[in-house]
Design a protein around this motif. Structure first.
Motif, PDB file in Angstrom:
ATOM      1  N   ILE A 177      40.923  36.009  25.055  1.00  0.00           N
ATOM      2  CA  ILE A 177      41.565  37.307  24.528  1.00  0.00           C
ATOM      3  C   ILE A 177      43.097  37.728  25.286  1.00  0.00           C
ATOM      4  O   ILE A 177      43.663  37.872  24.651  1.00  0.00           O
TER       5      ILE A 177
ATOM      6  N   LEU B  21      35.232  47.069  23.193  1.00  0.00           N
ATOM      7  CA  LEU B  21      34.603  46.015  23.276  1.00  0.00           C
ATOM      8  C   LEU B  21      32.663  46.169  22.665  1.00  0.00           C
ATOM      9  O   LEU B  21      32.176  45.866  22.599  1.00  0.00           O
ATOM     10  N   GLU B  22      32.592  46.923  24.193  1.00  0.00           N
ATOM     11  CA  GLU B  22      31.729  47.566  24.163  1.00  0.00           C
ATOM     12  C   GLU B  22      30.693  48.958  23.387  1.00  0.00           C
ATOM     13  O   GLU B  22      29.768  48.336  23.044  1.00  0.00           O
TER      14      GLU B  22
ATOM     15  N   ARG C  21      36.770  37.163  27.282  1.00  0.00           N
ATOM     16  CA  ARG C  21      38.181  37.413  28.257  1.00  0.00           C
ATOM     17  C   ARG C  21      39.367  36.083  28.388  1.00  0.00           C
ATOM     18  O   ARG C  21      40.179  37.012  28.272  1.00  0.00           O
TER      19      ARG C  21
ATOM     20  N   LEU D 127      31.183  39.176  19.073  1.00  0.00           N
ATOM     21  CA  LEU D 127      31.584  38.804  20.010  1.00  0.00           C
ATOM     22  C   LEU D 127      31.737  37.351  20.158  1.00  0.00           C
ATOM     23  O   LEU D 127      32.540  36.781  20.746  1.00  0.00           O
TER      24      LEU D 127
ATOM     25  N   LEU E 229      40.428  46.876  26.950  1.00  0.00           N
ATOM     26  CA  LEU E 229      40.022  46.404  25.992  1.00  0.00           C
ATOM     27  C   LEU E 229      38.118  47.005  26.034  1.00  0.00           C
ATOM     28  O   LEU E 229      37.252  46.709  25.202  1.00  0.00           O
TER      29      LEU E 229
ATOM     30  N   TRP F 255      43.045  43.951  29.531  1.00  0.00           N
ATOM     31  CA  TRP F 255      41.310  43.267  29.571  1.00  0.00           C
ATOM     32  C   TRP F 255      40.996  44.701  30.039  1.00  0.00           C
ATOM     33  O   TRP F 255      39.804  45.494  29.147  1.00  0.00           O
TER      34      TRP F 255
ATOM     35  N   ALA G  53      32.015  46.226  19.195  1.00  0.00           N
ATOM     36  CA  ALA G  53      31.651  44.775  19.409  1.00  0.00           C
ATOM     37  C   ALA G  53      29.685  44.705  18.679  1.00  0.00           C
ATOM     38  O   ALA G  53      29.127  45.069  20.246  1.00  0.00           O
TER      39      ALA G  53
ATOM     40  N   LEU H 270      31.245  39.081  27.319  1.00  0.00           N
ATOM     41  CA  LEU H 270      32.348  39.090  27.197  1.00  0.00           C
ATOM     42  C   LEU H 270      33.246  38.442  28.321  1.00  0.00           C
ATOM     43  O   LEU H 270      34.375  38.436  28.230  1.00  0.00           O
TER      44      LEU H 270
ATOM     45  N   LEU I   6      40.446  44.239  15.949  1.00  0.00           N
ATOM     46  CA  LEU I   6      40.897  45.298  16.223  1.00  0.00           C
ATOM     47  C   LEU I   6      41.833  45.725  17.032  1.00  0.00           C
ATOM     48  O   LEU I   6      42.110  46.826  16.742  1.00  0.00           O
TER      49      LEU I   6
END
Length: 528
Positions: A127, A147-148, A124, A156, A143, A140, A151, A120, A170
């Motif tokens: 993204i 993501l945690e 970052r 990732l 998001l 971020w 994904a 991640l 996403l």
């Protein structure tokens, strides 16, 4: 007060450290008594601070990494430190100062939580650049929970190569639609919130509503900002949370200054929502009800909340953090302690706990074992959260007995004489009851109840990097250790690479590839 006075006193003794680095350590890990002692002898205090507890020693090791390691371009220290929190080995942290590249490489395959955090952190900047290019007003931090949650580790890693496709996928998810709705609605809803209520207080409530209803239902609620609070207050799933948020502006000014609102909230959650709603009209009367409640659960928790400053200072002298002590408080409340017992707790809480009911005594024993055992666990690359289920599976009397024996040999928060320039190379230098804790962990190898569980925990720590090197997900292999006997598990701990090589049918064949192969474990923040 002592902490504010210390800033000017300690500055000349910080060496290469910054006050903003040291202050969180003092706030979290050092008792008020020790802080006032530091005012009298700041140089001696700083020389001994690193050896006060294993947790502080580890924190200083992280600060050494921060001062010495140059991060790859685009990676922030906060993101890197979040991944670093998953590395419990002091040896690895200290080695990173000399060879940061090896640390970066190892974070890809240390463990699933560390690998996820590192993935991640590296993702970052890619993204954020794509969000800016598309003009999407999402940060971020907005998001990150998505993501945690959704994904996998492989997704990732692939997203760094093609962030545009990953972000496009996403954007089509329901979680993204919810996030966009909340962001879009904020400008209309926030001005209509009652005085003293912030948008960040409302977000968890709105997210709870979304988890229990459809996106369309949430959209309809947000479309009427003038009646939002009334609509939410009528929903059983959040009515208590709404009542507490609305109560804070009028009740908090009546509380003693040393009380924290976050400590008061669990007390309020013991009241019916309707009673809290009435309390907004007469907060002084509600404060009296809290202070003089005849309900044992309310009275017990409220007395402990009021005692926190003095109690927390004593706990810190025992190297016990308040957050670790809270489950003991929960157990006391659950046990509905009698008024007579409550008065004794207020004066003799620490001395009283071992004589409480078995559930309370067990919780307290587990809390006391942590500062003694954690250092030895770190040497095995094990976290306390990984080890705690083993204690929970043991006979309560056995755990309580070990806690009593270990605590009697453990120093009561005395500063151990390690100068900052000669910080302990290992937690063993901290004056911990080494023989007792080692004997306890060795006893687990042959324990009639938990030996298999203990060996599997150790085997996972050794095998997971091997699995990650094969681009696999640990969750797909967890069940395999259940089929191994003690001798096989010991071989896996001692020779993990050989174990993988000799089990190609299990580790290297017959598993699906690609994003559908399964979700990685979620990252666990609490660690330690």
């Amino acid at each position: 007060t002592a902490l504010n006075r210390l800033e000017s006193v300690l500055k000349e003794h910080l060496e290469r450290l910054q006050w903003q680095d040291v202050r969180p350590i003092l706030e979290t890990h050092v008792s008020t008594t020790k802080l006032f002692e530091a005012l009298q002898s700041p140089e001696d205090f700083m020389q001994k601070l690193a050896g006060l507890s294993a947790a502080i020693t580890r924190r200083f090791a992280v600060l050494d990494v921060k001062r010495s390691v140059e991060l790859p371009e685009g990676i922030s220290w906060d993101d890197f430190e979040s991944a670093l929190d998953g590395i419990v080995s002091l040896e690895k942290l200290q080695a990173a100062v000399q060879d940061p590249t090896a640390l970066f490489n190892s974070m890809v395959e240390t463990s699933t939580p560390v690998s996820m955090k590192w993935a991640l952190a590296r993702l970052r900047p890619h993204i954020e650049a794509d969000l800016t290019e598309r003009g999407i007003p999402v940060s971020w931090q907005d998001l990150l929970p998505m993501l945690e949650e959704e994904a996998s580790l492989e997704e990732l890693e692939q997203a760094r190569v093609d962030p545009q496709s990953f972000l496009s996928k996403l954007i089509n998810s329901s979680a993204w639609a919810t996030k966009q709705l909340l962001i879009k609605s904020r400008s209309q809803v926030e001005p209509c919130l009652p005085g003293g209520i912030r948008w960040d207080q409302m977000l968890p409530i709105l997210e709870t509503v979304r988890s229990q209803t459809s996106l369309e239902d949430l959209e309809q609620i947000l479309a009427k900002p003038d009646s939002l609070m009334e609509a939410l207050a009528s929903m059983p799933v959040v009515e208590l949370d709404v009542a507490i948020v609305q109560l804070q502006p009028c009740l908090q000014p009546l509380l003693p200054k040393h009380l924290r609102w976050g400590d008061v909230v669990p007390v309020l959650k013991l009241f019916p929502a309707a009673e809290l709603v009435d309390g907004r009209d007469d907060p002084q009367e509600l404060f009296k009800k809290i202070s003089y409640s005849t309900r044992n659960d309310i009275s017990c928790r409220w007395r402990i909340v009021r005692m926190r400053p003095a109690l927390e200072s004593r706990l810190l002298d025992m190297n016990i953090l308040w957050e670790d002590f809270l489950p003991v408080v929960d157990e006391l409340v659950e046990e509905l302690v009698t008024p007579l017992e409550i008065s004794r707790i207020e004066d003799f809480l620490i001395d009283y706990l071992p004589g409480c009911s078995k559930p309370v005594a067990l919780r307290w024993a587990t809390v006391r074992l942590r500062p003694a055992l954690e250092a030895c666990l770190w040497e095995r690359d094990l976290s306390w959260e990984e080890f705690k289920p083993i204690l929970e599976a043991m006979d309560p009397d056995e755990v309580i007995s070990w806690a009593d024996e270990t605590s009697s040999d453990q120093p009561s928060g005395d500063l151990v004489g390690h100068k900052s320039s000669q910080r302990p190379r290992s937690p063993r230098a901290l004056g911990m009851p080494e023989l007792q804790t080692e004997r306890f962990l060795m006893m687990l190898d042959e324990h009639p109840v938990v030996s298999g569980q203990w060996l599997r925990v150790q085997a996972k720590t050794k095998l997971e990097p091997c699995v990650l090197r094969q681009k696999r997900v640990w969750n797909d292999f967890a069940h395999i250790l259940q089929t191994k006997n003690h001798e096989e598990l010991r071989n896996a701990i001692t020779h993990p690479d050989d174990f993988v090589i000799t089990h190609p049918d299990v580790f290297l064949e017959g598993l699906p590839h690609g994003p559908s192969e399964g979700r990685a474990q979620k990252c666990d923040h609490t660690s330690r």
